[in-house]
Design a protein around this motif. Sequence first.
Motif, PDB file in Angstrom:
ATOM      1  N   SER A   1      74.268 122.812  11.426  1.00 18.27           N
ATOM      2  CA  SER A   1      74.120 123.520  12.709  1.00 18.27           C
ATOM      3  C   SER A   1      74.019 122.525  13.849  1.00 18.27           C
ATOM      4  CB  SER A   1      72.846 124.373  12.653  1.00 18.27           C
ATOM      5  OG  SER A   1      72.629 125.006  13.879  1.00 18.27           O
ATOM      6  N   GLN A   2      74.736 122.797  14.940  1.00 20.62           N
ATOM      7  CA  GLN A   2      74.582 121.968  16.144  1.00 20.62           C
ATOM      8  C   GLN A   2      74.045 122.838  17.287  1.00 20.62           C
ATOM      9  OE1 GLN A   2      77.759 119.255  17.108  1.00 20.62           O
ATOM     10  NE2 GLN A   2      77.947 118.593  14.983  1.00 20.62           N
ATOM     11  N   CYS A   3      74.915 123.510  18.031  1.00 19.65           N
ATOM     12  CA  CYS A   3      74.372 124.335  19.127  1.00 19.65           C
ATOM     13  C   CYS A   3      73.578 125.519  18.581  1.00 19.65           C
ATOM     14  CB  CYS A   3      75.484 124.816  20.048  1.00 19.65           C
ATOM     15  SG  CYS A   3      76.380 126.257  19.428  1.00 19.65           S
ATOM     16  N   GLY A   4      73.933 125.955  17.367  1.00 22.57           N
ATOM     17  CA  GLY A   4      73.165 127.000  16.686  1.00 22.57           C
ATOM     18  C   GLY A   4      73.596 128.423  16.983  1.00 22.57           C
ATOM     19  N   TYR A   5      74.593 128.598  17.862  1.00 24.36           N
ATOM     20  CA  TYR A   5      74.978 129.971  18.229  1.00 24.36           C
ATOM     21  C   TYR A   5      75.491 130.756  17.023  1.00 24.36           C
ATOM     22  CZ  TYR A   5      76.351 133.689  21.380  1.00 24.36           C
ATOM     23  OH  TYR A   5      76.439 134.892  22.035  1.00 24.36           O
ATOM     24  N   CYS A   6      76.290 130.062  16.204  1.00 20.70           N
ATOM     25  CA  CYS A   6      76.895 130.751  15.051  1.00 20.70           C
ATOM     26  C   CYS A   6      75.952 130.801  13.854  1.00 20.70           C
ATOM     27  CB  CYS A   6      78.171 130.018  14.620  1.00 20.70           C
ATOM     28  SG  CYS A   6      77.812 128.402  13.881  1.00 20.70           S
ATOM     29  N   THR A   7      74.882 129.978  13.897  1.00 20.04           N
ATOM     30  CA  THR A   7      74.111 129.692  12.677  1.00 20.04           C
ATOM     31  C   THR A   7      73.465 130.928  12.034  1.00 20.04           C
ATOM     32  OG1 THR A   7      73.731 127.499  13.574  1.00 20.04           O
ATOM     33  CG2 THR A   7      72.381 128.126  11.677  1.00 20.04           C
TER      34      THR A   7
ATOM     35  N   CYS B   1      82.635 128.594  13.493  1.00 20.00           N
ATOM     36  CA  CYS B   1      81.742 127.646  14.156  1.00 20.00           C
ATOM     37  C   CYS B   1      82.585 126.764  15.066  1.00 20.00           C
ATOM     38  CB  CYS B   1      81.013 126.791  13.124  1.00 20.00           C
ATOM     39  SG  CYS B   1      80.002 125.522  13.900  1.00 20.00           S
ATOM     40  N   ARG B   2      82.174 126.641  16.293  1.00 15.29           N
ATOM     41  CA  ARG B   2      82.950 125.869  17.264  1.00 15.29           C
ATOM     42  C   ARG B   2      82.560 124.396  17.293  1.00 15.29           C
ATOM     43  NH1 ARG B   2      87.572 127.588  17.940  1.00 15.29           N
ATOM     44  NH2 ARG B   2      87.717 129.728  18.651  1.00 15.29           N
ATOM     45  N   CYS B   3      81.332 124.049  16.834  1.00  8.81           N
ATOM     46  CA  CYS B   3      80.957 122.649  17.055  1.00  8.81           C
ATOM     47  C   CYS B   3      80.584 121.843  15.816  1.00  8.81           C
ATOM     48  CB  CYS B   3      79.881 122.522  18.122  1.00  8.81           C
ATOM     49  SG  CYS B   3      78.552 123.704  18.072  1.00  8.81           S
ATOM     50  N   THR B   4      80.049 122.447  14.765  1.00 11.27           N
ATOM     51  CA  THR B   4      79.556 121.615  13.665  1.00 11.27           C
ATOM     52  C   THR B   4      80.686 121.033  12.828  1.00 11.27           C
ATOM     53  OG1 THR B   4      77.571 122.934  13.504  1.00 11.27           O
ATOM     54  CG2 THR B   4      78.106 121.619  11.592  1.00 11.27           C
TER      55      THR B   4
HETATM   56  S1  FES Z   1      76.799 125.256  15.657  1.00 13.14           S
HETATM   57 FE1  FES Z   1      77.691 125.633  17.600  1.00 13.14          FE
HETATM   58  S2  FES Z   1      79.138 127.187  17.186  1.00 13.14           S
HETATM   59 FE2  FES Z   1      78.460 126.631  15.245  1.00 13.14          FE
END
Ligand code: FES
Length: 508
Positions: free
Chosen positions: A112-118, A172-175
């Motif tokens: 998880s990075q930004c956590g939106y999708c988590t 997930c857009r960032c991890t």
């Molecule tokens: S952790 Fe950022 S969209 Fe998945």
Amino acid sequence: MSATTTDHTAAEVTINGAATRFDGPPHTNALDFLRGQGLTAAKEGCAEGECGACAILVARPDETGGTRWTSVNSCLLPAAALDGGEVVTAEGLATGDTVHPVQEEMAVRGGSQCGYCTPGFISSMAAEYYRPERGADAAENAAAAGAAGDAHEDHQCGPNGFDLHSLSGNLCRCTGYRPIRDAAYSLGQPSEDDALAARRDRPAPAAVPTDYRRADTATGTIGRYRRPATLAEAVEILSSEPEVTVVAGATDWGVEVNIKGARAKNVLAVDRLDEMRGVRRTSDHIELGASHTLSELERELAGDIPLLGKLFPQFASRLIRNGATIGGNLGTGSPIGDTPPALLALEAELVLTSVRGERSVALADYFTGYRQTIRDADELITAIRIPLPLSPLTSFQKIAKRRFDDISSVAIGYAVDVRDGQIAKARIGLGGVAATPLRARATEAMLEGRPWSLETVHAAAETLAGEGTPMDDHRASAKYRTAMLRSSLERFYAEQLGRTSVTSKEVK
Ligand code: FES
Ligand SMILES: Cc1cc2nc3c(=O)[nH]c(=O)nc-3n(C[C@H](O)[C@H](O)[C@H](O)COP(=O)(O)OP(=O)(O)OC[C@H]3O[C@@H](n4cnc5c(N)ncnc54)[C@H](O)[C@@H]3O)c2cc1C
Ligand code: FES
């Protein structure tokens, strides 16, 4: 389902173990309802079933009489559909300060990075964590790993039996997906004191008959969401209230509500009617309940209809298949639905039921024009019958922009019977090449009676390319669709040889 329908202005749902009332407008989706309760883990990413940020777990009945924790897109599900049900959100997975094993693995593996999708990933992952067959898959994988050296890379399931496709509806857009896969493949089996694992052994909540009515302040009208107790009651409502909107899994309807602002004053929910669920086998056909979800059919058929076995993994994502019903796919009348090409090749019949009784129609005669069918307004599709015996050579080819979780540009179903090297019977269903799904009758006629050979396949390719009346649209050009038809038979032939292609040198 119990026999009495209760008339109420609040739906009762158990959320993370606590009884909760829903009393919002009937078009409210489960995501907005949960977030309104302060349960903000589930997020809205797209509101149309594409991203999985809104995934939650619902307790659904299992074929064995127990409960299956099932991940669904809460953005598409009407909140009123949860009446009498049990829901677990990402918040409900942790026990006090102790995070759930799925949450733990996602954290320590950098999932998880930004956590939106988590939280959505966590919910889909938890459903797979609790999938009862996962242990058996793990044993199979371990055996395959012994034989092949590395089951981890070569199989859809990880060494722990975790099916990565259970996450196919989560973006997930960032991890990046590798750490998420690492987390998934690191999960063990639930511990003996795991309450959600233990919950699987008790029956899921029975579907309660619901008659939920609320004033919609936006429109000033009374909205109604009704789930009758029996099929007889459902067709009676359909007959006496022609304006009623039939909804099953709501994976199409939910998009209409969220994106196009559709509001139905009077919803008739048919997703839990016993008479429309299940798989029934007789000596001359297999009958699929129209309100069975694609995931339930996939599990219960267990490969008994190989052509459908090839279709299921290509249909949307696990999250969508957990909600989408087969009857809903035919109810839309869409020319690009995935089940019609396969069901046409299987010579399926639809059972249509109304207050007048039941009639059976060939699917080949069902579609009459763009999103038009011969189904009368007061009829429900209650079952789909697949005649036996099945032709042995089958294929489902879905041509779409993405390999998974995409709508077809063209879809082709094949069911062919070859005897002593001759094509005894050929049935080909097409989608995406005309205003309706259709049988490729000219190609079928051309194939039957000929040798099953590459020469025959090449001779028929041009006929297949001429079937339908393909159009240009945002998914594909008419030219591309025709080209896909032209190459399809050769691909089918190669598949039957266990290959991905055949070369021109092979034509004598
Ligand atoms: S952790 Fe950022 S969209 Fe998945
Ligand atoms: C992200 C996403 C991906 C998708 N991917 C695919 C895909 O790959 N392939 C594909 O084919 N579809 C796809 N779909 C479309 C959708 O999931 C399917 O059409 C699904 O089968 C609809 O079933 P449902 O139970 O959700 O129908 P609902 O949304 O409940 O209803 C759809 C329509 O059918 C009618 N209906 C429902 N049940 C009956 C019945 N028993 N009798 C008569 N009418 C009925 C309803 O009145 C409504 O008009 C996708 C949808 C989304 C949101
Ligand atoms: S919000 Fe994207 S799938 Fe529900």
